[in-house]
Design a protein around this motif. Structure first.
Motif, PDB file in Angstrom:
ATOM      1  N   ALA A  60      10.482  -0.165 -11.496  1.00 46.31           N
ATOM      2  CA  ALA A  60       9.271   1.028 -11.636  1.00 46.31           C
ATOM      3  C   ALA A  60       8.018   0.781 -11.766  1.00 46.31           C
ATOM      4  CB  ALA A  60      10.261   2.181 -11.162  1.00 46.31           C
ATOM      5  N   GLN A  61       7.862   0.852 -13.724  1.00 45.21           N
ATOM      6  CA  GLN A  61       7.925  -0.418 -14.464  1.00 45.21           C
ATOM      7  C   GLN A  61       6.927  -1.413 -14.247  1.00 45.21           C
ATOM      8  OE1 GLN A  61       9.394  -0.072 -18.290  1.00 45.21           O
ATOM      9  NE2 GLN A  61       7.579   0.366 -19.397  1.00 45.21           N
ATOM     10  N   GLU A  62       7.745  -2.480 -14.348  1.00 51.35           N
ATOM     11  CA  GLU A  62       6.690  -3.796 -13.617  1.00 51.35           C
ATOM     12  C   GLU A  62       5.786  -3.663 -12.094  1.00 51.35           C
ATOM     13  OE1 GLU A  62       9.507  -6.703 -13.749  1.00 51.35           O
ATOM     14  OE2 GLU A  62      10.094  -6.248 -15.386  1.00 51.35           O
ATOM     15  N   PHE A  63       6.690  -2.636 -11.341  1.00 52.18           N
ATOM     16  CA  PHE A  63       6.057  -2.773 -10.224  1.00 52.18           C
ATOM     17  C   PHE A  63       4.784  -2.446 -10.222  1.00 52.18           C
ATOM     18  CE2 PHE A  63       5.674  -2.229  -5.250  1.00 52.18           C
ATOM     19  CZ  PHE A  63       6.127  -3.502  -4.837  1.00 52.18           C
ATOM     20  N   ALA A  64       4.382  -1.347 -10.770  1.00 52.64           N
ATOM     21  CA  ALA A  64       3.557  -0.394 -11.446  1.00 52.64           C
ATOM     22  C   ALA A  64       2.566  -1.289 -11.683  1.00 52.64           C
ATOM     23  CB  ALA A  64       3.740   1.375 -11.549  1.00 52.64           C
ATOM     24  N   ASN A 119       0.417  -0.986   0.119  1.00 55.13           N
ATOM     25  CA  ASN A 119      -0.207  -0.314   0.143  1.00 55.13           C
ATOM     26  C   ASN A 119       0.817   1.331  -0.133  1.00 55.13           C
ATOM     27  OD1 ASN A 119      -2.104  -1.529  -0.073  1.00 55.13           O
ATOM     28  ND2 ASN A 119      -2.920  -0.864   1.851  1.00 55.13           N
ATOM     29  N   ASN A 120       1.857   1.560   0.659  1.00 59.40           N
ATOM     30  CA  ASN A 120       2.419   2.379   0.900  1.00 59.40           C
ATOM     31  C   ASN A 120       4.006   2.988  -0.566  1.00 59.40           C
ATOM     32  OD1 ASN A 120       4.985   0.803   2.272  1.00 59.40           O
ATOM     33  ND2 ASN A 120       4.400   2.050   4.128  1.00 59.40           N
ATOM     34  N   LEU A 121       4.361   1.362  -1.421  1.00 59.39           N
ATOM     35  CA  LEU A 121       4.827   2.052  -1.941  1.00 59.39           C
ATOM     36  C   LEU A 121       4.684   2.332  -3.803  1.00 59.39           C
ATOM     37  CD1 LEU A 121       7.243  -1.367  -2.050  1.00 59.39           C
ATOM     38  CD2 LEU A 121       7.674   0.665  -1.174  1.00 59.39           C
ATOM     39  N   THR A 122       4.032   3.301  -3.654  1.00 58.31           N
ATOM     40  CA  THR A 122       3.233   3.413  -4.579  1.00 58.31           C
ATOM     41  C   THR A 122       4.146   4.379  -5.453  1.00 58.31           C
ATOM     42  OG1 THR A 122       2.671   4.702  -3.483  1.00 58.31           O
ATOM     43  CG2 THR A 122       1.226   3.760  -3.271  1.00 58.31           C
ATOM     44  N   THR A 123       5.501   5.072  -5.044  1.00 55.43           N
ATOM     45  CA  THR A 123       5.715   6.071  -6.041  1.00 55.43           C
ATOM     46  C   THR A 123       7.693   4.935  -6.516  1.00 55.43           C
ATOM     47  OG1 THR A 123       7.464   7.366  -4.329  1.00 55.43           O
ATOM     48  CG2 THR A 123       4.736   8.373  -5.218  1.00 55.43           C
ATOM     49  N   GLU A 124       7.798   6.099  -7.739  1.00 53.42           N
ATOM     50  CA  GLU A 124       9.870   5.211  -8.093  1.00 53.42           C
ATOM     51  C   GLU A 124      10.421   5.514  -7.267  1.00 53.42           C
ATOM     52  OE1 GLU A 124       9.805   6.064 -12.117  1.00 53.42           O
ATOM     53  OE2 GLU A 124      12.066   5.683 -11.694  1.00 53.42           O
ATOM     54  N   GLU A 125      10.236   6.541  -7.028  1.00 58.63           N
ATOM     55  CA  GLU A 125      11.768   6.943  -5.586  1.00 58.63           C
ATOM     56  C   GLU A 125      11.052   5.398  -4.317  1.00 58.63           C
ATOM     57  OE1 GLU A 125      10.942  10.822  -3.551  1.00 58.63           O
ATOM     58  OE2 GLU A 125      12.210  10.669  -3.133  1.00 58.63           O
ATOM     59  N   ALA A 126       9.601   5.009  -4.259  1.00 57.98           N
ATOM     60  CA  ALA A 126       9.571   4.760  -2.847  1.00 57.98           C
ATOM     61  C   ALA A 126      10.107   3.121  -2.976  1.00 57.98           C
ATOM     62  CB  ALA A 126       8.358   4.675  -2.249  1.00 57.98           C
ATOM     63  N   ILE A 127       9.191   2.549  -4.779  1.00 59.62           N
ATOM     64  CA  ILE A 127      10.469   1.552  -4.954  1.00 59.62           C
ATOM     65  C   ILE A 127      11.936   0.751  -5.287  1.00 59.62           C
ATOM     66  CG2 ILE A 127       9.793   0.028  -6.584  1.00 59.62           C
ATOM     67  CD1 ILE A 127       7.135   0.906  -7.345  1.00 59.62           C
ATOM     68  N   LYS A 128      11.816   2.183  -5.389  1.00 62.39           N
ATOM     69  CA  LYS A 128      14.028   2.377  -5.728  1.00 62.39           C
ATOM     70  C   LYS A 128      14.155   1.916  -4.266  1.00 62.39           C
ATOM     71  CE  LYS A 128      13.795   3.037 -10.709  1.00 62.39           C
ATOM     72  NZ  LYS A 128      14.730   4.345 -11.670  1.00 62.39           N
ATOM     73  N   ASN A 129      14.186   2.694  -3.259  1.00 61.68           N
ATOM     74  CA  ASN A 129      14.738   3.139  -2.387  1.00 61.68           C
ATOM     75  C   ASN A 129      14.412   1.835  -1.351  1.00 61.68           C
ATOM     76  OD1 ASN A 129      15.643   5.752  -2.656  1.00 61.68           O
ATOM     77  ND2 ASN A 129      13.625   6.983  -1.311  1.00 61.68           N
ATOM     78  N   PHE A 130      13.219   1.089  -1.683  1.00 67.91           N
ATOM     79  CA  PHE A 130      13.238   0.017  -0.700  1.00 67.91           C
ATOM     80  C   PHE A 130      13.534  -1.065  -1.316  1.00 67.91           C
ATOM     81  CE2 PHE A 130      10.392  -4.004  -0.718  1.00 67.91           C
ATOM     82  CZ  PHE A 130      10.468  -4.611   0.234  1.00 67.91           C
ATOM     83  N   PHE A 131      14.308  -1.601  -2.821  1.00 73.09           N
ATOM     84  CA  PHE A 131      15.190  -2.502  -2.742  1.00 73.09           C
ATOM     85  C   PHE A 131      16.427  -1.780  -2.695  1.00 73.09           C
ATOM     86  CE2 PHE A 131      13.011  -6.022  -5.520  1.00 73.09           C
ATOM     87  CZ  PHE A 131      11.586  -5.239  -5.229  1.00 73.09           C
ATOM     88  N   ASN A 132      16.903  -0.667  -2.909  1.00 75.91           N
ATOM     89  CA  ASN A 132      18.219  -0.186  -2.784  1.00 75.91           C
ATOM     90  C   ASN A 132      18.330  -0.626  -1.575  1.00 75.91           C
ATOM     91  OD1 ASN A 132      20.786   0.888  -3.868  1.00 75.91           O
ATOM     92  ND2 ASN A 132      20.014   2.444  -3.100  1.00 75.91           N
ATOM     93  N   SER A 133      17.651  -0.358  -0.122  1.00 68.53           N
ATOM     94  CA  SER A 133      18.284  -1.035   1.261  1.00 68.53           C
ATOM     95  C   SER A 133      18.028  -2.583   1.553  1.00 68.53           C
ATOM     96  CB  SER A 133      17.505   0.100   1.842  1.00 68.53           C
ATOM     97  OG  SER A 133      16.551   0.181   2.001  1.00 68.53           O
TER      98      SER A 133
END
Ligand code: FAD
Length: 465
Positions: free
Chosen positions: A277-281, A250-264
């Motif tokens: 980001a595209q696939e996630f969305a 529910n909170n991984l809704t922006t490209e930035e949030a998704i990339k930050n999550f995976f990056n960390s």
């Protein structure tokens, strides 16, 4: 009535296409109705996961239908898990101490397509695509359908109807709605869902990480896994809570949030998924649940098999294998009681229900094991002991995982009872420091066997109380 019976099957997925093939091989006239288009002719995802782990119970069913040799070339052996930590380090954890035991990554679409093509070889078998079952009159064995092509409704009658239409089964719904008998039913969703992503192949069409493993990034509350495909890509699945914890769907809704999550949390995986980001969305978030119900049949008229009767969460890689094993077990009972459908259905459920309940429970256990325990030191120590025992005593020691996955002659329920006792035995011995560095494998085996027997005995007594 026997072989002259007209069989109507709802759902030409993995279980339905195998069942149809087997019944056609036995000489029945079989009509299969599938809601989706023919997946061999249309570019649709086969539904649910893109690839799956096929193991010995599933392969046994392929053997029964005479297609194992055609299925094998579609398989990529995976010898164990390759665990990835947050620093990008990896460590392997084999599935078995025996070299010849592995699970197979296979494309759902390829496998389903192969079974449909085999089914097409039989003149007494017809598959009707784009026909969605909307309900079944279970007393008169009349199924109602909606044709997606003609947009018309129609009915079809079978002497016997099989519901192999998966977790949302229309026949199972009719059992519930028609209220002709006491139908027990439970459906339990996990708080986690899943989303599929892709690690593409290299420019040369090669796998970018080892194809010999099921890759796993366990992170406690969530995890990522990846299974290899024949074209060099990997299908990656993220299992994550819908709405709990720091990171959730529910909170991984922006490209930035998704990339930050995976990056960390999954930096090495992020580097391999260019379109994250595209696939996630764009890719759907799927729900995960367990369905248990009983009875599975109505009189001598209709019956449910596969996920329709017992959908399970995917963490033991056994849902399809169990659904294929349904066909093996059903076929043996059909052989014994051919002509008496009511007895066949009754004996089938009596033989099978404890086993499908067991694999449902084991799959939930493995949800926690994969997310968490695989990276836990005591779990790793236990696993190392089991690997050593299986290597040294290949015909004497079988871990719970091995019994479930590689010993198709051991019913799931037995594998669960014995496997859980063995797990507890080794953990007890480790915690109590009763296994020491001076112990050789013979003495460890003895200690584990004695402790396991004691636990099984205790469980038996507790069960009698
Ligand atoms: P399904 O495969 O769901 O097939 C049902 C068929 O019926 C479909 O073709 C559908 O289109 C059709 N249908 C549905 N409703 C209707 C209707 N009303 N009318 C007509 N047709 C209808 N299992 C494993 O063994 N190993 C794994 O590694 C594994 N991984 C998984 C990963 C994920 C993410 C998930 C969700 C599941 C996984 N499974 C795995 C489980 C496996 O997918 C199922 O157990 C298996 O697909 C069950 O087969 P089935 O034929 O009973 O049902």
């Amino acid at each position: 009535m026997s072989k002259k019976d007209n069989i109507l099957i709802i759902g030409a997925g993995l279980c339905g296409s195998l069942l149809a093939l087997r019944l056609a091989q036995r000489g029945y006239t079989v009509n299969v109705y599938e809601s989706r288009p023919d997946l061999r002719a249309t570019d649709i995802s086969a539904g649910r996961s893109i690839n799956l782990a096929l193991s010995d119970r599933g392969l046994k069913a392929m053997r029964l239908a005479g297609v194992e040799n055609k299925v094998k070339p579609l398989c990529i052996p995976m010898y164990g898990r390759l665990v990835h930590d947050t620093e990008g380090n990896t460590f392997p954890s084999n599935y078995s101490g025996r070299d010849n035991e592995y699970i197979n990554s296979i494309s759902r679409g390829d496998l389903n397509g192969l079974l449909l093509t085999e089914a097409d070889l039989y003149d007494n078998l017809t598959i009707h695509f784009n026909k969605k079952c909307t309900g079944v009159d279970i007393e008169n064995n009349i199924a109602s359908f909606y044709d997606y092509k003609t947009k018309e409704e129609f009915t079809a009658k079978g002497d016997v109807i099989f519901g192999t239409d998966g977790a949302g089964s229309s026949l199972r719904k009719s059992y519930y709605l028609e209220r002709k008998f006491l139908f027990s039913y439970s459906q339990n969703y996990l708080t986690h869902g899943y989303k599929e992503l892709e690690i593409p192949a290299s420019a040369e069409g090669k796998h970018l990480i080892s194809q010999d493993y099921l890759h796993i990034w366990p992170r406690g509350d969530y995890m990522l896994i990846a299974l290899p495909n024949l074209d060099g890509s990997f299908t990656v699945t993220l299992f994550l809570s819908y709405d709990e914890g720091e990171y959730n769907f529910n909170n991984l809704t922006t490209e930035e949030a998704i990339k930050n999550f995976f990056n960390s949390k999954f930096p090495d995986a992020l580097a391999l998924i260019p379109n994250i980001a595209q696939e996630f969305a764009n890719n759907p978030t799927g729900a995960l649940g367990t369905v248990k119900c009983s009875p599975w049949h109505y009189k001598n008229k209709n019956v449910i098999l596969g996920d329709a009767a017992h959908a399970i969460v995917p963490f033991y890689g056994q849902g399809m294998n169990a659904s294929f094993e349904d066909v093996t077990v059903f076929d043996a009972i059909l052989e014994q009681h051919e002509g008496d459908w009511e007895t066949i259905f009754k004996v089938y459920e009596k033989t099978r229900k404890a086993d499908t309940d067991a694999i449902a429970d084991l799959a939930i256990d493995n949800y926690y094991e994969m997310r968490d325990h695989v990276a836990n030191p005591i779990f790793k120590e236990k696993r190392a002991i089991e690997m050593a025992l299986e290597k040294e005593f290949p015909n004497k020691y079988f871990s719970k995982y091995s019994m479930v996955t590689f010993k198709e002659d051991i019913p799931y329920h037995t594998a669960m009872t014995k496997g859980r006792a063995q797990d507890k035995a080794i953990l007890n011995l480790l915690v109590d420091k009763k296994i020491t560095t001076t112990d050789d494998l013979n003495s460890i085996l003895k200690k584990v066997q004695l402790e396991t027997e004691a636990i099984l005995e205790e469980d038996k007594i507790a069960g009698l109380k």
